[in-house]
Scaffold this motif. Structure first.
Motif, PDB file in Angstrom:
ATOM      1  N   ASP A 122      20.929  49.082  11.157  1.00 18.40           N
ATOM      2  CA  ASP A 122      20.533  47.699  11.432  1.00 18.40           C
ATOM      3  C   ASP A 122      20.225  46.945  10.142  1.00 18.40           C
ATOM      4  OD1 ASP A 122      20.915  48.027  14.100  1.00 18.40           O
ATOM      5  OD2 ASP A 122      18.792  48.020  14.657  1.00 18.40           O
ATOM      6  N   GLY A 123      19.635  47.661   9.178  1.00 20.95           N
ATOM      7  CA  GLY A 123      19.318  47.020   7.904  1.00 20.95           C
ATOM      8  C   GLY A 123      20.560  46.585   7.157  1.00 20.95           C
ATOM      9  N   LEU A 124      21.643  47.324   7.352  1.00 22.77           N
ATOM     10  CA  LEU A 124      22.921  46.972   6.729  1.00 22.77           C
ATOM     11  C   LEU A 124      23.720  45.987   7.583  1.00 22.77           C
ATOM     12  CD1 LEU A 124      24.121  50.477   5.441  1.00 22.77           C
ATOM     13  CD2 LEU A 124      23.175  48.599   4.074  1.00 22.77           C
ATOM     14  N   ASN A 147       9.505  55.051  12.083  1.00 24.31           N
ATOM     15  CA  ASN A 147      10.673  55.717  11.514  1.00 24.31           C
ATOM     16  C   ASN A 147      11.846  54.753  11.388  1.00 24.31           C
ATOM     17  OD1 ASN A 147       9.795  58.705  11.405  1.00 24.31           O
ATOM     18  ND2 ASN A 147       9.193  58.056  13.462  1.00 24.31           N
ATOM     19  N   TYR A 148      12.042  53.923  12.397  1.00 25.60           N
ATOM     20  CA  TYR A 148      13.082  52.895  12.336  1.00 25.60           C
ATOM     21  C   TYR A 148      12.839  51.982  11.141  1.00 25.60           C
ATOM     22  CZ  TYR A 148      15.636  48.638  13.683  1.00 25.60           C
ATOM     23  OH  TYR A 148      16.452  47.537  13.683  1.00 25.60           O
ATOM     24  N   ARG A 149      11.577  51.592  10.935  1.00 30.14           N
ATOM     25  CA  ARG A 149      11.264  50.673   9.844  1.00 30.14           C
ATOM     26  C   ARG A 149      11.519  51.315   8.477  1.00 30.14           C
ATOM     27  NH1 ARG A 149       6.463  49.400  12.644  1.00 30.14           N
ATOM     28  NH2 ARG A 149       5.157  49.968  10.874  1.00 30.14           N
ATOM     29  N   VAL A 150      11.323  52.621   8.381  1.00 30.17           N
ATOM     30  CA  VAL A 150      11.628  53.310   7.121  1.00 30.17           C
ATOM     31  C   VAL A 150      13.102  53.113   6.774  1.00 30.17           C
ATOM     32  CG1 VAL A 150      11.915  55.573   6.038  1.00 30.17           C
ATOM     33  CG2 VAL A 150       9.799  55.037   7.229  1.00 30.17           C
ATOM     34  N   ALA A 172      17.366  50.305   3.624  1.00 32.55           N
ATOM     35  CA  ALA A 172      18.628  49.563   3.577  1.00 32.55           C
ATOM     36  C   ALA A 172      18.473  48.219   2.868  1.00 32.55           C
ATOM     37  CB  ALA A 172      19.166  49.343   4.987  1.00 32.55           C
ATOM     38  N   GLN A 173      17.226  47.744   2.778  1.00 28.10           N
ATOM     39  CA  GLN A 173      16.955  46.495   2.065  1.00 28.10           C
ATOM     40  C   GLN A 173      16.764  46.721   0.570  1.00 28.10           C
ATOM     41  OE1 GLN A 173      17.086  43.527   3.952  1.00 28.10           O
ATOM     42  NE2 GLN A 173      17.799  45.097   5.381  1.00 28.10           N
ATOM     43  N   PRO A 178      22.468  53.818   1.023  1.00 29.34           N
ATOM     44  CA  PRO A 178      22.834  53.574   2.421  1.00 29.34           C
ATOM     45  C   PRO A 178      24.339  53.393   2.610  1.00 29.34           C
ATOM     46  CG  PRO A 178      20.846  52.365   1.901  1.00 29.34           C
ATOM     47  CD  PRO A 178      21.338  52.962   0.607  1.00 29.34           C
ATOM     48  N   LYS A 179      24.980  52.653   1.712  1.00 32.46           N
ATOM     49  CA  LYS A 179      26.425  52.435   1.829  1.00 32.46           C
ATOM     50  C   LYS A 179      27.199  53.738   1.626  1.00 32.46           C
ATOM     51  CE  LYS A 179      30.189  49.902   2.083  1.00 32.46           C
ATOM     52  NZ  LYS A 179      31.216  50.904   1.725  1.00 32.46           N
TER      53      LYS A 179
END
Length: 315
Positions: A183-185, A237-240, A245-246, A297-298
């Motif tokens: 989601d961050g990406l 955990n989702y927020r981590v 990703a940011q 992340p990429k």
């Protein structure tokens, strides 16, 4: 085993761990009519005084607090009829055991149960409806805990697969990090859906290998908890994953969190466990590399998308 289910007054419950989850659970139990009290290291009362007459002791500490809690209770004379409930989602870094197995090893004569499900604490605090599962090989123990928490806002189901129930709730935390990255990406719904679906395959592979029942992972503590944790920014955990990703460092992300993200430690233990058992966990592997700052992340996305082509269902 006589668990004294027929009592003239509400059953007594002591919850150890005054974090968000422990605090939410004590409120749920009191709403259900149980005599529940909360204890933490900062409490004025001693642990012995709040547990000596408890019919049920529930541990809601983080994984790092489980062994010390067990050690403290071993110094106290706990009746063999006392039900011990684990509400911790994690894996022990040294033994790679789940919390309930640590509890059962320390108290072999006591009934042990696991409470786990799609339970985001902030929503429960808001009074929103939720469900969960309570699992034990001792049916009477599970049913007693079920009654202690059930109300019109919190529906509790019973099953006889504590290890599967526990692993479902534990392993999904690793996947929530991966979904947060997605989601961050801003990879979109297609990618997110595929990631959750393939992740469930990894959870089932590990969980059944370690003794969990396949159907458990399609239930509340499996798919249910996975969907909740991967669909809400309320999940730590989702927020981590999202913050990584940011471009933030793991140290910065963890410092900004309010509470513990168990998936960070679980990921490393899970990968170690999977390697010793020769279980393929490619998503977990990429999460570990990301947490160790050994990939971006990429790059993690590229590694998953460019894996060898194969059949979806391997016989």
């Amino acid at each position: 085993m006589n668990l004294n289910l027929q009592t003239e007054q509400p059953a007594s419950l002591t919850i150890i761990g005054a974090g968000a989850w422990g605090s939410a659970l004590v409120n749920l139990a009191q709403k259900a009519g149980s005599r529940a009290q909360l204890w933490s290291r900062r409490s004025f009362q001693s642990l012995k005084s709040v547990t000596q007459d408890a019919e049920v002791i529930l541990c809601a500490t983080s994984m790092k607090g489980v062994n010390s809690t067990i050690a403290q209770l071993q110094k106290i004379s706990i009746p063999e009829t006392t039900i011990l409930v684990s509400a911790t989602k994690g894996l022990d870094a040294i033994t790679m055991q789940t919390p309930s197995r640590l509890w059962q090893t320390a108290f072999p004569q006591n009934p042990v149960a696991v409470l786990s499900g799609p339970n985001l604490s902030p929503e429960i605090v808001q009074g929103l409806p939720a469900t969960t599962a309570i699992a034990s090989t001792v049916q009477a123990a599970a049913e007693k805990v079920q009654k202690m928490f059930s109300s019109d806002l919190f529906r509790v189901y019973v099953n006889d697969d504590p290890i599967g129930t526990e692993l479902g709730g534990t392993l999904k935390n690793v996947i929530a990090i991966a979904v947060g990255v997605s989601d961050g990406l801003q990879l979109g719904t297609n990618a997110k859906s595929a990631l959750i679906t393939r992740s469930l395959k990894e959870i089932i592979a590990v969980g059944t290998h370690l003794g969990g029942k396949r159907e458990t992972f399609w239930g509340l503590a499996g798919l249910g908890d996975l969907l909740a944790t991967c669909s809400s920014s309320l999940s730590r955990n989702y927020r981590v994953g999202y913050e990584l990703a940011q471009g933030k460092s793991l140290a910065t992300v963890l410092d900004e969190l309010q509470g513990t993200a168990e998936g960070v430690n679980t990921a490393h233990v899970l990968l170690k466990l999977a390697k010793t058992q020769n279980i393929q966990v490619p998503i977990c592997q990429q999460v570990c590399l990301l947490l160790n700052d050994e990939t971006t992340p990429k790059e993690a996305l590229d590694a998953l998308m460019n894996r060898e082509l194969k059949s979806e269902f391997i016989k």
